[in-house]
Each structure stands twice: as structure tokens, then as C-alpha cells.
Design a protein around this motif. Structure first.
Motif, mmCIF file in Angstrom:
data_model
loop_
_atom_site.group_PDB
_atom_site.id
_atom_site.type_symbol
_atom_site.label_atom_id
_atom_site.label_comp_id
_atom_site.label_asym_id
_atom_site.label_seq_id
_atom_site.Cartn_x
_atom_site.Cartn_y
_atom_site.Cartn_z
ATOM 1 N N ASP A 73 0.844 -1.184 0.000
ATOM 2 C CA ASP A 73 0.000 0.000 0.000
ATOM 3 C C ASP A 73 0.890 1.248 0.000
ATOM 4 O O ASP A 73 1.275 1.773 1.045
ATOM 5 N N THR A 74 1.240 1.706 -1.194
ATOM 6 C CA THR A 74 2.169 2.829 -1.318
ATOM 7 C C THR A 74 1.594 4.140 -0.773
ATOM 8 O O THR A 74 2.339 4.998 -0.317
ATOM 9 N N ILE A 75 0.274 4.283 -0.804
ATOM 10 C CA ILE A 75 -0.347 5.507 -0.303
ATOM 11 C C ILE A 75 -0.109 5.645 1.202
ATOM 12 O O ILE A 75 0.306 6.701 1.686
ATOM 13 N N GLU A 104 0.368 6.440 -11.264
ATOM 14 C CA GLU A 104 -0.778 5.527 -11.368
ATOM 15 C C GLU A 104 -1.089 5.160 -12.810
ATOM 16 O O GLU A 104 -1.569 4.064 -13.100
ATOM 17 N N GLU A 105 -0.821 6.086 -13.736
ATOM 18 C CA GLU A 105 -1.054 5.807 -15.161
ATOM 19 C C GLU A 105 -0.141 4.683 -15.634
ATOM 20 O O GLU A 105 -0.572 3.783 -16.370
ATOM 21 N N LEU A 106 1.127 4.704 -15.196
ATOM 22 C CA LEU A 106 2.065 3.647 -15.547
ATOM 23 C C LEU A 106 1.635 2.319 -14.945
ATOM 24 O O LEU A 106 1.621 1.279 -15.626
ATOM 25 N N LYS A 107 1.274 2.331 -13.676
ATOM 26 C CA LYS A 107 0.868 1.107 -12.991
ATOM 27 C C LYS A 107 -0.374 0.492 -13.628
ATOM 28 O O LYS A 107 -0.463 -0.729 -13.805
ATOM 29 N N ALA A 108 -1.325 1.347 -13.986
ATOM 30 C CA ALA A 108 -2.566 0.851 -14.615
ATOM 31 C C ALA A 108 -2.254 0.171 -15.947
ATOM 32 O O ALA A 108 -2.830 -0.882 -16.272
ATOM 33 N N PRO A 155 10.545 5.871 -5.743
ATOM 34 C CA PRO A 155 9.826 5.119 -4.715
ATOM 35 C C PRO A 155 8.563 4.427 -5.217
ATOM 36 O O PRO A 155 8.294 3.274 -4.866
ATOM 37 N N SER A 156 7.788 5.104 -6.066
ATOM 38 C CA SER A 156 6.561 4.487 -6.580
ATOM 39 C C SER A 156 6.877 3.368 -7.571
ATOM 40 O O SER A 156 6.168 2.356 -7.632
ATOM 41 N N VAL A 157 7.968 3.533 -8.341
ATOM 42 C CA VAL A 157 8.362 2.465 -9.277
ATOM 43 C C VAL A 157 8.861 1.242 -8.509
ATOM 44 O O VAL A 157 8.556 0.103 -8.867
ATOM 45 N N VAL A 158 9.608 1.479 -7.440
ATOM 46 C CA VAL A 158 10.090 0.372 -6.604
ATOM 47 C C VAL A 158 8.907 -0.387 -6.005
ATOM 48 O O VAL A 158 8.879 -1.629 -6.017
#
Length: 386
Positions: free
Chosen positions: A154-156, A374-378, A293-296
Motif C-alpha cells: 500500500d504505497t499511499i 498511477e497511469e504507468l501502474k494501470a 519510490p513508486s516504481v520500486v
């Protein structure tokens, strides 16, 4: 009598001038009668120290003399004692009182920079001690929450907790960030500005404005020139980021090879997964570091489902590249030719700005480009679901 007085005045001026052209380090070690003292400086890559002078301890005292071209960070290392005394070597009379039981509590002074350095360290230590108590309490109260967030990727929640911890450190970080503005003659200001340029949250223009307000001799020093070069490099990067992105590529991504941080040759072909991201970045790129951090977190969540990443760094300094990988906890394959914007892989892929991402499907076909957050993750989840 007048002639004698005039002679003494001239002699005093001569002595004063001489003192400005050399340094004398007078050291004392209470409770240590003998030993060897090493005067050390940083190696060229800044990753280790090298001895530049050696003297003996006699009855708990030592003395080192020499000439310094400009102020610079140096260390006193004493055999049989753990740790080094960090101080600023500059011409003048430097006093160092070594605490043999805790070398880091040693005192330095005598010259402007070392008086300032000691005062700075004392003030910072008080602020850090104050904030550390709050941080420990916060961590204890939120341990279960952090563990659960890490378990669920849960990155948030994780980022929210990290930001709260960062806020608890704000008093000490604020002290360090404001110091150069109020101490334009202090060599410590140059060191702090250099460190601030490694912080992706700091605005380059703010650092540049403060740097320009420093005393001219500091700006012209070796450390000052290094800050000037770093600011210019980061401003160039910012300008590149404002350049419109080239048209989206398509077709099969051409294979490439590059050296990993430990010198191993790694290719795109061997790094492929069900979905692959080619991530162009660099340790000096603030937006890249902010995105990491979000990419990790995404990689840790989706790697087992088929996501692979290969990073292509536009660094020129091996040690800074390695440190960024370690600091940002990056575990996927990394390659670089250490040629900056002239990296042949970046040229091959027409990379004119970073961060840049190219997303490939299982066949190596380019399906998307320059997505973030989030666009990349989606998009990755969508491709993995096929």
C-alpha cells in the motif's frame, strides 16, 4: 625607543602574515600518553580517506604543521581509537581536543571555520536528539500500520507515514537549509549547499540564489566550483525536461547491452519479462529520484506476475550511480556507459529528456511510452492481465 617600537610592530605584522600562510594543528588527548596521529583527506572519489601526514603523540599532545591552499574537509585518525575527528583544514592555529572514549565528541576550534563547525554540530545535535525522540515514539505507535502497508504494498499509506516522519525532522533540516543564508563566509555553507543539491525536494534556483550570496573566495574554491558545475548540470536537466517529448515510438525495441554497476554485461534481451519497462534515469535527475519510490513499490508488487525493468542510467560518475541505486532500493537490472547524454543506448532510443520510460510487451514490441505514477501502474496491470 621609537625605532624599537617600529621594529616590533613590523615583526608582529610579519608573524601575522606568516600565520595566514600556514596551519598549525595543536592537539591533545587526555589519558593517552603516546600513539600515532594521521592527518587524512578524502580520496578523489570521496569514498575513502588517504593519509597526508603522520606525527607521534608525546605526553598526550601532538602538533602538525603545513600549508593549505584553501579550506577543505580533513580528518584526524589516531591509532587504537575508533572513529575519526572531522574538521576543516585551513591556515591558522587549529586546536583539537580529542575525546578518546568517543572520538565523535571531540572539540575543534581556533580558526573561524572550525569555531563555526563546532557550534554548528552542537546546535544540530540538539535538534536531532529532540526530533529523534518524537520519531521513535511515532514509529512505535505506527509499527503495525507500517507492517500492514508493506505487506499489502500500500504505497499511499507508506508514503503518508514517511511524510509524517519527514515532518518530524523538519526542525533540523530547516536549520541546515537556512544556515548558508545566514553564514555567507562559512565554509560549512558550501558543504551544505552541495548536499542540498542531492535532495530532490530542494529547488535548484533557491540553492543557486543562496550560493550567489556567499563570499567570493568560497565560490571560487574547489568545493565552490563543484557546486557551480552541479547547478549548471541540473539546470540543463530542467531545461531538457521542458522540451516537448518526441513522437511515441513503435515497433520492436532494438536490443542493447551495457555494463552493470559491478561491470557485468547485461542485455535488454536477457532482461525481458511478460511486460518490460526500459527506464532511462540518472542519480542527478531530481524528477527521476522522486519517481523511484513508486516504481520500486510497483516492481515489488508486480515482478512475480511478470513485470521486469531494466534501468539505463545517464550518469557519468560510477560511485554516485551506485549510491543512488542503494539509496532508492532499486533491485532490477541496471546498465550505463557512464557517458551522460551521449550514452549510446540513449542515443539509440532518441532520448532527449529523463525520466523516460518505454514499455514493451512479451514480444519486445513498444506499446507505450513516458507514463508515470498511477497511469504507468494501470498500463502495466492491463498488459499483465492479457
Amino acid at each position: 625607543m621609537k625605532k624599537i617600537a617600529l621594529f616590533l610592530a613590523v615583526a608582529l605584522v610579519a608573524i601575522s602574515c606568516k600565520n595566514k600562510e600556514e596551519y598549525t594543528i595543536s592537539g591533545s588527548i587526555d589519558g593517552m600518553k603516546s600513539g600515532t596521529v594521521y592527518l587524512e583527506k578524502l580520496s578523489e572519489n570521496g569514498m575513502s580517506t588517504i593519509a597526508v601526514d603522520t606525527v607521534k603523540v608525546l605526553d598526550g599532545k601532538f602538533e602538525i604543521k603545513g600549508k593549505a591552499l584553501e579550506p577543505s574537509i580533513h580528518f584526524i585518525q589516531i591509532d587504537k581509537l575508533e572513529g575519526k575527528v572531522l574538521f576543516i583544514l585551513e591556515n591558522g592555529d587549529i586546536d583539537i581536543t580529542v575525546d578518546k572514549d568517543s572520538v565523535f565528541k571531540s572539540k575543534m576550534g581556533g580558526t573561524y571555520s572550525n569555531d563555526e563547525f563546532y557550534t554548528f554540530n552542537e546546535q544540530l545535535a540538539k535538534l536531532q536528539k529532540k526530533s529523534q525522540g518524537k520519531i521513535v515514539k511515532f514509529q512505535q505507535e505506527n509499527m503495525a500500520k507500517m507492517t500492514e502497508a508493506q505487506k499489502n504494498n500500500d504505497t499511499i499509506v507508506m508514503n503518508s507515514l514517511r511524510n509524517e516522519i519527514k515532518a518530524l525532522r523538519s526542525e533540523s533540516t530547516g536549520f541546515m537549509n537556512s544556515y548558508p543564508k545566514t553564514h555567507p563566509k562559512s565554509f560549512i555553507s558550501i558543504l551544505l549547499l552541495e548536499n542540498m543539491l542531492n535532495n530532490p525536494d530542494i529547488k535548484i534556483t533557491d540553492v543557486e540564489k543562496t550560493f550567489n550570496s556567499l563570499e567570493e573566495s568560497l565560490k571560487k574554491s574547489t568545493a565552490g566550483k563543484k557546486v557551480t558545475e552541479t547547478i549548471a548540470s541540473l539546470k540543463k536537466q530542467e531545461a531538457a525536461l521542458k522540451t516537448p517529448s518526441p513522437a511515441s515510438a513503435s515497433g520492436v525495441a532494438p536490443n542493447f547491452e551495457g555494463k552493470s554497476p559491478d561491470g557485468k554485461t547485461i542485455s535488454l534481451k536477457e532482461s525481458m519479462g511478460k511486460v518490460t519497462i526500459i527506464d532511462f534515469w540518472a542519480s542527478w535527475c531530481n524528477p527521476c529520484r522522486q519517481e523511484n519510490p513508486s516504481v520500486v513499490a510497483m516492481y515489488n508488487e508486480l515482478h512475480s506476475k511478470g513485470l521486469n525493468i531494466i534501468g539505463v542510467s545517464l550518469d557519468e560518475n560510477l560511485d554516485k550511480w551506485k549510491k543512488a541505486i542503494d539509496d532508492d532500493k532499486i533491485t532490477w537490472n541496471q546498465v550505463s556507459n557512464l557517458k551522460g547524454w551521449k550514452d549510446p543506448i540513449a542515443v539509440q532510443y532518441n532520448i532527449t529528456q529523463i525520466p523516460a520510460t518505454i514499455i514493451l510487451d512479451a514480444n519486445g514490441t513498444i506499446v507505450a511510452k513516458d507514463l508515470r505514477g498511477e497511469e504507468l501502474k494501470a498500463k502495466i496491470k492491463e498488459l499483465l492481465a492479457k
